[in-house]
Design a protein around this motif. Structure first.
Motif, mmCIF file in Angstrom:
data_model
loop_
_atom_site.group_PDB
_atom_site.id
_atom_site.type_symbol
_atom_site.label_atom_id
_atom_site.label_comp_id
_atom_site.label_asym_id
_atom_site.label_seq_id
_atom_site.Cartn_x
_atom_site.Cartn_y
_atom_site.Cartn_z
ATOM 1 N N ARG A 1 21.672 32.188 71.799
ATOM 2 C CA ARG A 1 20.601 31.368 72.405
ATOM 3 C C ARG A 1 20.389 31.734 73.865
ATOM 4 N NH1 ARG A 1 22.816 25.891 71.544
ATOM 5 N NH2 ARG A 1 22.107 25.733 73.683
ATOM 6 N N ASP B 1 14.030 33.434 72.735
ATOM 7 C CA ASP B 1 12.852 33.493 71.866
ATOM 8 C C ASP B 1 13.249 33.682 70.410
ATOM 9 O OD1 ASP B 1 11.201 33.145 74.040
ATOM 10 O OD2 ASP B 1 10.742 35.268 74.264
ATOM 11 N N SER C 1 14.764 30.454 69.164
ATOM 12 C CA SER C 1 13.705 29.474 68.894
ATOM 13 C C SER C 1 12.995 29.780 67.583
ATOM 14 C CB SER C 1 12.679 29.461 70.031
ATOM 15 O OG SER C 1 13.260 28.981 71.203
ATOM 16 N N ASP C 2 12.732 31.061 67.328
ATOM 17 C CA ASP C 2 12.087 31.446 66.066
ATOM 18 C C ASP C 2 12.951 31.054 64.877
ATOM 19 O OD1 ASP C 2 9.989 32.520 67.498
ATOM 20 O OD2 ASP C 2 10.646 34.612 67.248
ATOM 21 N N GLU D 1 12.793 27.321 64.492
ATOM 22 C CA GLU D 1 11.472 26.934 63.992
ATOM 23 C C GLU D 1 11.363 27.202 62.489
ATOM 24 O OE1 GLU D 1 7.067 28.624 64.691
ATOM 25 O OE2 GLU D 1 8.092 27.943 66.519
#
Length: 181
Positions: free
Chosen positions: A149, A154, A157-158, A161
């Motif tokens: 992290r 990014d 986060s992907d 998500e």
């Protein structure tokens, strides 16, 4: 650390070393090649051993050395070549071995080490991402997750998500089934 190697074998096995150790180059005259400081001496030793065996020596047992060897071989693989390029064979064999051993326990370590050379090994990076997605609960508990992290927010986060979308889909499906019952 000094790592010995045969000029004849290295120049035959790798266009990179053929150019580097050619006549008129500093390395060609001295016979000394400075190692790439981005890689450990263990990775350089493994590469020299592989090139001496034209890419057919046993691969290192340690995952971290295999991953470094992947990135190091990827740098050498793309050198223009009219002859054999053992670095391409080393890269192929290392990728296959790491892909075959991918699991929830090592997928983050693989992603952490391969991110800098991800463009050279996209299939392996995708396979590691797939293992993360399949084993989210276990992966998020690993100490490597915090480092992942931090280094790659990014990508983290992907991943989160994707997990949220899958969970939302499962919850929506469950709600539909409950309403229909």
């Amino acid at each position: 650390e000094r790592i010995g190697g045969s000029r004849l074998l290295l120049t035959h096995a790798s266009p990179y070393y053929e150019a580097l150790l050619g006549p008129g180059t500093v390395e060609g005259v001295s016979g000394v090649v400075k190692p790439d400081k981005d890689f450990s001496s263990a990775a350089h030793r493994a590469l020299i051993g592989q090139l001496h065996a034209l890419g057919n020596a046993p691969l290192p047992a340690e995952l971290d050395v295999r991953l470094e060897l992947i990135c190091l071989a990827a740098k050498l693989r793309d050198a223009p070549s009219a002859g054999p390029n053992a670095a391409a064979r080393v890269l192929e064999r290392c990728e296959r071995a790491v892909r075959d051993s991918l699991c929830a326990d090592n997928c983050l370590a693989v992603l952490l080490q391969l991110k800098p050379c991800a463009a050279d090994v996209p299939e392996l990076v995708d396979a590691a991402h797939a293992v993360v997605a399949e084993n989210v609960a276990a992966v998020l508990k690993q100490p490597e997750w915090k480092e992942f992290r931090k280094q790659y927010p990014d990508s983290a986060s992907d991943i989160l998500e994707d997990i949220a979308l899958k969970e939302a889909s499962v919850i929506a499906g469950t709600c539909k089934r409950l309403r229909a019952a």
